[in-house]
Design a protein around this motif. Structure first.
Motif, PDB file in Angstrom:
ATOM      1  N   GLN A  73       0.827  -1.203   0.000  1.00 21.87           N
ATOM      2  CA  GLN A  73       0.000   0.000   0.000  1.00 21.87           C
ATOM      3  C   GLN A  73       0.865   1.259   0.000  1.00 21.87           C
ATOM      4  N   ARG A  74       1.932   1.259   0.787  1.00 22.79           N
ATOM      5  CA  ARG A  74       2.816   2.429   0.841  1.00 22.79           C
ATOM      6  C   ARG A  74       3.549   2.613  -0.490  1.00 22.79           C
ATOM      7  N   LYS A  91      -6.507   0.843  10.387  1.00 22.20           N
ATOM      8  CA  LYS A  91      -6.441   2.301  10.343  1.00 22.20           C
ATOM      9  C   LYS A  91      -6.602   2.823   8.924  1.00 22.20           C
ATOM     10  N   ASP A  92      -6.556   1.964   7.951  1.00 23.33           N
ATOM     11  CA  ASP A  92      -6.672   2.358   6.555  1.00 23.33           C
ATOM     12  C   ASP A  92      -8.125   2.399   6.135  1.00 23.33           C
ATOM     13  N   LEU A  97      -4.358   3.465   2.082  1.00 22.87           N
ATOM     14  CA  LEU A  97      -3.904   4.539   2.952  1.00 22.87           C
ATOM     15  C   LEU A  97      -4.485   5.883   2.548  1.00 22.87           C
ATOM     16  N   GLU A  98      -4.676   6.737   3.511  1.00 18.27           N
ATOM     17  CA  GLU A  98      -5.125   8.111   3.264  1.00 18.27           C
ATOM     18  C   GLU A  98      -3.937   9.059   3.147  1.00 18.27           C
ATOM     19  N   ALA A 145      -6.480  14.160  -1.587  1.00 17.91           N
ATOM     20  CA  ALA A 145      -7.269  15.391  -1.607  1.00 17.91           C
ATOM     21  C   ALA A 145      -8.553  15.103  -2.386  1.00 17.91           C
ATOM     22  N   SER A 146      -9.227  16.143  -2.825  1.00 21.79           N
ATOM     23  CA  SER A 146     -10.505  15.954  -3.505  1.00 21.79           C
ATOM     24  C   SER A 146     -10.340  15.403  -4.919  1.00 21.79           C
TER      25      SER A 146
END
Length: 166
Positions: A73-74, A91-92, A97-98, A145-146
């Motif tokens: 993921q990273r 946590k994801d 990931l966020e 972001a958006s």
């Protein structure tokens, strides 16, 4: 151990066209719990686990750890890879990931836009018109972001829009 089987199930069910992989799933093992007769239940478990073992030996199923999932993921953060299964949970978000924070290898500027190379090898290009001065940075925080875009902060400074190049 149950988590390992869950991850194994994701890989088994994402493989196309292999009946062994389709039969070798966590669901097949868990289905055995509903069998009332102890001898039939044990036979069911033995058969389901045997299929998992065979599928793993033939490379149809792979058990991976949570650390390996997080590493993928990273490393893939910033790329859209629809064929990569979502591992979600924890946590994801379901989509991965966020945000990530990584050490910066180098920062360069061309035409007023920054190009940031991280220690993990990823390359990010500034795509907005913000004036950001950064010749040297210790860390980069990149976050979603958006509308599927990404923003970056160098050493906690002003956020600017970026796109992953490599």
């Amino acid at each position: 151990m149950l988590r390992s089987f869950a991850v194994m199930t994701v890989f088994a069910s994402s493989l196309a066209g292999t009946s062994l992989a389709q039969e070798a799933t966590l669901d097949a093992v868990l289905a055995c719990r509903s069998i009332a007769d102890p001898a039939e239940r044990v036979a069911c478990y033995d058969a389901a686990v045997g299929r998992l073992e065979q599928a793993q030996a033939e490379g149809e199923v792979k058990v991976i750890t949570r650390a390996e999932v997080e590493k993928v993921q990273r490393e893939s953060f910033g790329f859209r890879i629809p064929s990569l299964p979502s591992f979600g949970g924890g946590k994801d978000t379901e989509d991965g990931l966020e945000r990530v924070t990584e050490p910066v290898k180098s920062v360069s500027s061309s035409g007023g836009k920054l190009r940031v190379v991280l220690e993990n090898g990823s390359v990010w290009q500034q795509i907005d018109d913000k004036s950001i001065r950064a010749r040297k940075a210790g860390s980069a925080e990149i976050f979603k972001a958006s509308l599927g875009s990404y923003k970056m902060k160098l050493d906690g400074g002003l956020a600017f829009r970026v796109r992953r190049e490599d």
